[in-house]
Design an enzyme around this catalytic site. Structure first.
Site, mmCIF file in Angstrom:
data_model
loop_
_atom_site.group_PDB
_atom_site.id
_atom_site.type_symbol
_atom_site.label_atom_id
_atom_site.label_comp_id
_atom_site.label_asym_id
_atom_site.label_seq_id
_atom_site.Cartn_x
_atom_site.Cartn_y
_atom_site.Cartn_z
ATOM 1 N N ASP A 140 10.541 -7.278 -5.572
ATOM 2 C CA ASP A 140 9.476 -6.947 -6.508
ATOM 3 C C ASP A 140 8.287 -7.811 -6.086
ATOM 4 O OD1 ASP A 140 8.116 -6.043 -8.815
ATOM 5 O OD2 ASP A 140 8.742 -7.822 -9.914
ATOM 6 N N LEU A 141 7.091 -7.457 -6.498
ATOM 7 C CA LEU A 141 5.902 -8.196 -6.060
ATOM 8 C C LEU A 141 5.492 -9.287 -7.057
ATOM 9 C CD1 LEU A 141 3.517 -8.471 -4.050
ATOM 10 C CD2 LEU A 141 2.341 -6.695 -5.342
ATOM 11 N N ASP A 142 5.137 -8.854 -8.253
ATOM 12 C CA ASP A 142 4.578 -9.785 -9.230
ATOM 13 C C ASP A 142 5.655 -10.675 -9.831
ATOM 14 O OD1 ASP A 142 2.565 -10.944 -10.608
ATOM 15 O OD2 ASP A 142 2.636 -9.561 -12.287
ATOM 16 N N THR A 200 0.346 -12.369 -10.121
ATOM 17 C CA THR A 200 -0.918 -11.691 -10.460
ATOM 18 C C THR A 200 -1.070 -11.544 -11.972
ATOM 19 O OG1 THR A 200 0.131 -9.541 -10.200
ATOM 20 C CG2 THR A 200 -1.080 -10.381 -8.308
ATOM 21 N N LYS A 226 3.538 -7.584 -21.811
ATOM 22 C CA LYS A 226 4.415 -7.645 -20.629
ATOM 23 C C LYS A 226 5.253 -6.377 -20.493
ATOM 24 C CE LYS A 226 4.506 -12.424 -19.456
ATOM 25 N NZ LYS A 226 5.171 -13.710 -19.461
ATOM 26 N N SER A 245 7.687 -2.145 -5.848
ATOM 27 C CA SER A 245 6.803 -2.582 -6.948
ATOM 28 C C SER A 245 6.123 -1.399 -7.626
ATOM 29 C CB SER A 245 5.728 -3.509 -6.388
ATOM 30 O OG SER A 245 4.707 -3.712 -7.329
ATOM 31 N N ALA A 246 5.964 -1.502 -8.945
ATOM 32 C CA ALA A 246 5.273 -0.457 -9.709
ATOM 33 C C ALA A 246 3.756 -0.537 -9.527
ATOM 34 C CB ALA A 246 5.612 -0.603 -11.192
ATOM 35 N N LYS A 282 10.702 1.336 -13.631
ATOM 36 C CA LYS A 282 11.925 0.586 -13.877
ATOM 37 C C LYS A 282 12.156 0.550 -15.395
ATOM 38 C CE LYS A 282 10.572 -2.374 -10.004
ATOM 39 N NZ LYS A 282 10.004 -3.671 -9.619
ATOM 40 N N GLU A 303 14.200 -9.839 -8.297
ATOM 41 C CA GLU A 303 13.449 -9.375 -9.477
ATOM 42 C C GLU A 303 13.226 -10.494 -10.480
ATOM 43 O OE1 GLU A 303 11.882 -7.296 -11.327
ATOM 44 O OE2 GLU A 303 11.838 -5.485 -10.116
ATOM 45 N N ASP A 304 12.069 -10.460 -11.159
ATOM 46 C CA ASP A 304 11.811 -11.464 -12.204
ATOM 47 C C ASP A 304 11.821 -10.850 -13.604
ATOM 48 O OD1 ASP A 304 9.347 -10.046 -11.960
ATOM 49 O OD2 ASP A 304 8.328 -11.715 -12.936
#
Length: 218
Positions: free
Chosen positions: A10-12, A18, A46, A115-116, A146, A170-171
């Site tokens: 995942d990115l963020d 970000t 969130k 990533s979304a 997701k 994943e976070d």
């Protein structure tokens, strides 16, 4: 390396943070309308879509807007956010990320982004990390958010590996659920209480190494 052939990130919150820029952009919008938007308020946004986030923001300020005005405000927020993203640099990569990606490359493990975010390519380019990824699946390539596993299944397909040979980083709880739904192993980044469905949880990629991946095969 045994069974694990690919890592999907995942990115963020995993590679970069970000979220702070989303918060600043929403806060600016609120301040322009004459009310404040706190860090506590931001918790309510969130994992929520842009338009729903805007509705929450307007309810906090007790502000009424027409649908047309809402679209204009949402666009303005995104433009504010993008202006910050375009100033990002490699110094914002989260600790240990680059080193872990280099370890994976050395071991011949394939790497994908799942990533979304529709801004994922822009962010990776700003961080100078694009070349590490064998496949990039972002918000422009998927239709289901997701916890639907679509983003990760497309990543596995693009890397030409089966879901059982993948580990997802994943976070977010929805992301962990997406990985499990896709039949993949999952390593949580962050809060072990929230991410308890993951195979295990670490504070960040700075705590990861290849041996830990091999441990997932046992």
């Amino acid at each position: 390396m045994g069974k694990i052939k690919a890592c999907l990130f995942d990115l963020d919150g995993v590679i970069v943070d970000t979220a702070k820029y989303h918060y600043i952009a929403w806060k600016e919008l609120a301040n322009e309308m004459g009310f404040d938007f706190t860090v506590e308020d931001n918790e309510r946004l969130k994992g929520v879509s842009r338009m729903t986030s805007l509705d929450i923001l307007l309810s906090i300020g007790n502000v009424e807007k027409s649908e047309e005005e809402k679209l204009e405000l949402a666009t303005k927020k995104n433009e504010n956010y993008l202006s910050y993203i375009l100033k990002m640099g490699p110094e914002e990569i989260l600790p240990g990320t680059k080193e872990f990606l280099e370890q994976l490359k050395k071991e011949g493990v394939k790497i994908a982004l799942g990533s979304a975010s529709k801004n994922a390519m822009t962010i990776l380019n700003r961080l100078e990390l694009t070349s590490y990824f064998d496949a990039i699946i972002d918000g422009t390539k998927v239709s289901n958010a997701k916890p639907d596993p679509e983003v990760f299944l497309k990543g596995a397909e693009a890397l030409n590996v089966s879901p059982g040979e993948c580990v997802v980083f994943e976070d977010a709880e929805a992301g962990v659920e997406a990985a499990i739904a896709g039949g993949m192993k999952c390593i949580g980044i962050g809060n072990a209480e929230i991410l308890r469905k993951a195979d295990f949880v670490v504070d960040g990629l700075h705590k990861m190494n290849i041996a830990m991946l091999e441990g997932l095969n046992n």
